[in-house]
Write an enzyme that holds these catalytic residues in place. Structure first.
Site, PDB file in Angstrom:
ATOM      1  N   ARG A 118      -3.072   6.440   0.749  1.00  0.00           N
ATOM      2  CA  ARG A 118      -3.596   7.610   1.468  1.00  0.00           C
ATOM      3  C   ARG A 118      -2.667   8.283   2.462  1.00  0.00           C
ATOM      4  NH1 ARG A 118      -8.885   4.637   3.277  1.00  0.00           N
ATOM      5  NH2 ARG A 118      -7.271   3.061   3.282  1.00  0.00           N
ATOM      6  N   ASP A 127      -6.393  -2.228  -7.941  1.00  0.00           N
ATOM      7  CA  ASP A 127      -6.993  -2.890  -6.786  1.00  0.00           C
ATOM      8  C   ASP A 127      -7.333  -4.323  -7.157  1.00  0.00           C
ATOM      9  OD1 ASP A 127      -8.043  -2.086  -3.935  1.00  0.00           O
ATOM     10  OD2 ASP A 127      -9.482  -3.516  -4.764  1.00  0.00           O
ATOM     11  N   TYR A 158     -15.113 -11.098  -1.050  1.00  0.00           N
ATOM     12  CA  TYR A 158     -15.786  -9.817  -1.321  1.00  0.00           C
ATOM     13  C   TYR A 158     -16.951 -10.002  -2.289  1.00  0.00           C
ATOM     14  CZ  TYR A 158     -11.971  -7.493   1.110  1.00  0.00           C
ATOM     15  OH  TYR A 158     -11.078  -7.094   2.072  1.00  0.00           O
ATOM     16  N   ARG A 181       0.814  -1.224   0.000  1.00  0.00           N
ATOM     17  CA  ARG A 181       0.000   0.000   0.000  1.00  0.00           C
ATOM     18  C   ARG A 181       0.847   1.275   0.000  1.00  0.00           C
ATOM     19  NH1 ARG A 181      -5.553  -0.439   1.266  1.00  0.00           N
ATOM     20  NH2 ARG A 181      -6.235  -2.357   0.289  1.00  0.00           N
ATOM     21  N   ARG A 209      -6.688  11.921  -5.569  1.00  0.00           N
ATOM     22  CA  ARG A 209      -7.918  11.187  -5.267  1.00  0.00           C
ATOM     23  C   ARG A 209      -9.106  12.147  -5.204  1.00  0.00           C
ATOM     24  NH1 ARG A 209     -12.113   8.752  -3.914  1.00  0.00           N
ATOM     25  NH2 ARG A 209     -12.259   7.077  -2.375  1.00  0.00           N
TER      26      ARG A 209
HETATM   27  O1  CP3 Z   1      -0.072  -1.516  -2.661  1.00  0.00           O
HETATM   28  C1  CP3 Z   1      -0.237  -0.525  -3.392  1.00  0.00           C
HETATM   29  O2  CP3 Z   1       0.127   0.607  -3.101  1.00  0.00           O
HETATM   30  C2  CP3 Z   1      -0.861  -0.761  -4.753  1.00  0.00           C
HETATM   31  C3  CP3 Z   1      -2.283  -0.592  -4.846  1.00  0.00           C
HETATM   32  C4  CP3 Z   1      -3.220  -1.496  -4.057  1.00  0.00           C
HETATM   33  C5  CP3 Z   1      -4.441  -1.024  -3.523  1.00  0.00           C
HETATM   34  N1  CP3 Z   1      -5.135  -2.084  -3.005  1.00  0.00           N
HETATM   35  C6  CP3 Z   1      -4.871   0.383  -3.549  1.00  0.00           C
HETATM   36  C7  CP3 Z   1      -5.989   0.825  -2.704  1.00  0.00           C
HETATM   37  C8  CP3 Z   1      -3.161  -2.873  -3.798  1.00  0.00           C
HETATM   38  C9  CP3 Z   1      -2.048  -3.870  -4.084  1.00  0.00           C
HETATM   39  C10 CP3 Z   1      -4.382  -3.226  -3.147  1.00  0.00           C
HETATM   40  C11 CP3 Z   1      -4.715  -4.607  -2.741  1.00  0.00           C
HETATM   41  C12 CP3 Z   1      -5.979  -4.879  -2.045  1.00  0.00           C
HETATM   42  N2  CP3 Z   1      -7.193  -4.270  -2.238  1.00  0.00           N
HETATM   43  C13 CP3 Z   1      -6.168  -5.938  -1.128  1.00  0.00           C
HETATM   44  C14 CP3 Z   1      -5.118  -6.941  -0.719  1.00  0.00           C
HETATM   45  C15 CP3 Z   1      -4.104  -6.385   0.199  1.00  0.00           C
HETATM   46  C16 CP3 Z   1      -4.617  -5.872   1.500  1.00  0.00           C
HETATM   47  O3  CP3 Z   1      -4.340  -4.689   1.790  1.00  0.00           O
HETATM   48  O4  CP3 Z   1      -5.248  -6.611   2.249  1.00  0.00           O
HETATM   49  C17 CP3 Z   1      -7.502  -5.896  -0.707  1.00  0.00           C
HETATM   50  C18 CP3 Z   1      -8.161  -6.827   0.307  1.00  0.00           C
HETATM   51  C19 CP3 Z   1      -8.145  -4.851  -1.421  1.00  0.00           C
HETATM   52  C20 CP3 Z   1      -9.572  -4.450  -1.366  1.00  0.00           C
HETATM   53  C21 CP3 Z   1      -9.718  -3.069  -0.861  1.00  0.00           C
HETATM   54  N3  CP3 Z   1      -9.376  -1.938  -1.574  1.00  0.00           N
HETATM   55  C22 CP3 Z   1     -10.229  -2.651   0.380  1.00  0.00           C
HETATM   56  C23 CP3 Z   1     -10.726  -3.590   1.470  1.00  0.00           C
HETATM   57  C24 CP3 Z   1     -10.186  -1.263   0.405  1.00  0.00           C
HETATM   58  C25 CP3 Z   1     -10.729  -0.343   1.484  1.00  0.00           C
HETATM   59  C26 CP3 Z   1      -9.925  -0.347   2.698  1.00  0.00           C
HETATM   60  C27 CP3 Z   1      -8.641   0.391   2.509  1.00  0.00           C
HETATM   61  O5  CP3 Z   1      -7.596  -0.136   2.897  1.00  0.00           O
HETATM   62  O6  CP3 Z   1      -8.687   1.508   1.998  1.00  0.00           O
HETATM   63  C28 CP3 Z   1      -9.600  -0.823  -0.811  1.00  0.00           C
HETATM   64  C29 CP3 Z   1      -9.344   0.573  -1.217  1.00  0.00           C
HETATM   65  C30 CP3 Z   1      -7.976   0.937  -1.670  1.00  0.00           C
HETATM   66  N4  CP3 Z   1      -7.162   0.139  -2.422  1.00  0.00           N
HETATM   67  C31 CP3 Z   1      -7.335   2.187  -1.442  1.00  0.00           C
HETATM   68  C32 CP3 Z   1      -6.090   2.118  -2.099  1.00  0.00           C
HETATM   69  C33 CP3 Z   1      -5.065   3.219  -2.202  1.00  0.00           C
HETATM   70  C34 CP3 Z   1      -7.931   3.372  -0.712  1.00  0.00           C
HETATM   71  C35 CP3 Z   1      -8.935   4.004  -1.581  1.00  0.00           C
HETATM   72  C36 CP3 Z   1      -9.204   5.448  -1.243  1.00  0.00           C
HETATM   73  O7  CP3 Z   1      -8.437   6.305  -1.692  1.00  0.00           O
HETATM   74  O8  CP3 Z   1     -10.203   5.698  -0.555  1.00  0.00           O
END
Ligand code: CP3
Length: 342
Positions: A28, A74, A150, A24, A37
């Protein structure tokens, strides 16, 4: 040997200083991410606009010179491309129209229309020439089990009970969903490699909620199939597995899945991992994201024990899960100085 420390570790070498990146890292905690964003309005728009996604992929590299850049996207773009509605509400996480029965699974197309995913491959093509040879390019997808949790529940839950119940009640229908995700993940990863990534990570965030039998069936077996099918198309494709929360089952995971490395969460017993896992594959991890959030002495101590325990073998420094949005940037810098011995 290639000139990239991260790829060298995946290829079986040990490096004097471990390569480092953060799950990640594009997200954010960075003010420059939050600005984009806000401008874009929706998270999915960021994922599907190559100029924006490429820029976000590069933001953490410019600031911190990580050894790896992870594609900004994502794991839920696959359900979206399969026709499921996926939304991200600010502060609430993902919302999908849940798949509640076998009929809903049967209605999904067998294969994703690749035109829907083409902006993501375009992002890879845009990023690639902007990375120098010291920065490896990492693609990814969600592992079938985690993506399915999901798709079935329609949102995240603390124990992913809806998917576990579905898999107990209707194992054949659930297996159909998993198979569909396996096939589509192989093509999706293959196309990321074609576009320019050099390694991929398979995120199985919810592996740890399963009992051993279910873990073998829904995590190990699908991951093994993805890696071997992918390597038929992309020989020697480098793969990192991340079955979060697998605990002692991590040794079975590396026996069953031919990965180059496993990513280890912060709860792992490091002695067990060193003896039973790192002896076989490279290890990536496993700083507690809360130690990074807190900073100071607690952070230094947490970094030091990890370097001590894993640094003598093949090792990539990372967090045990994604960086938390409230983490101060100064703490990331402090962590990097300590890991790199500066
Ligand atoms: O790692 C990175 O920087 C690359 C981008 C990336 C994102 N999500 C961006 C993101 C990667 C590799 C993921 C993987 C992801 N997404 C997983 C597996 C890894 C983990 O963290 O468990 C999962 C389960 C998701 C599904 C997901 N996406 C959730 C549950 C959420 C909301 C909760 C959260 O952590 O924000 C997201 C949103 C998300 N994915 C954001 C980002 C930058 C935040 C979105 C925003 O700006 O509001």
């Amino acid at each position: 040997m290639v000139s990239n420390a991260f790829l060298n570790v995946l290829d079986g070498q040990r490096t004097a200083t471990p390569p480092v990146w953060m799950m990640r890292q594009a997200g954010r905690y960075l003010p420059e991410y939050r600005a984009l964003r806000e401008q874009a309005g929706s998270f999915m728009k960021l994922c599907f606009t190559p100029e924006l996604a490429a820029e976000i992929t590069l933001q953490p590299i410019r600031r911190f010179q990580f050894d790896g850049a992870i594609l900004f996207s994502d794991i839920l773009v696959i359900p979206h491309a399969l026709g499921q509605t996926v939304r991200f509400e600010a502060g609430e996480g993902p919302r999908l129209d849940p798949l509640t029965n076998e009929h809903a699974i049967d209605r999904l197309p067998r294969m994703v229309d690749q035109a829907i995913l083409s902006p993501i491959y375009q992002t890879v093509r845009q990023v690639k020439p902007q990375l120098d040879e010291r920065t490896a390019f990492i693609g990814f997808c969600g592992a079938p089990w985690t993506v399915a949790t999901y798709m079935i529940a329609g949102h995240g839950t603390s124990d992913q009970a809806p998917a576990r119940i579905f898999a107990y009640e209707q194992p054949k229908a659930f297996a159909k969903l998993i198979d569909r995700l396996i096939e589509n993940s192989v093509v999706y990863l293959e196309k990321q490699f074609e576009a320019g990534v050099e390694a991929v990570q398979l995120f199985d965030t919810w592996a740890g909620v399963l009992p051993p039998e279910e873990f073998r069936r829904w995590c190990i077996a699908p991951a093994a199939e993805i890696v071997s099918e992918l390597r038929r198309k992309v020989p020697n494709a480098r793969v990192i597995g991340f079955p979060r929360g697998a605990g002692h089952l991590l040794s079975e995971y590396v026996d069953g899945v031919p990965v180059n490395a496993v990513s280890v969460d912060w709860t792992a017993d490091r002695t067990f991992i060193r003896e039973r896992v790192q002896a076989r594959v490279a290890v990536q991890g496993n700083l507690d994201p809360l130690a990074l959030l807190v900073g100071g002495d607690a952070l230094d101590r947490a970094v030091d024990v990890i370097l001590h325990d894993f640094g003598k073998g093949r090792f990539i420094f990372n967090l045990g899960h994604g960086i938390l949005p409230a983490t101060p940037i100064a703490h990331v810098e402090r962590m990097l100085h300590r890991v790199r011995g500066q």
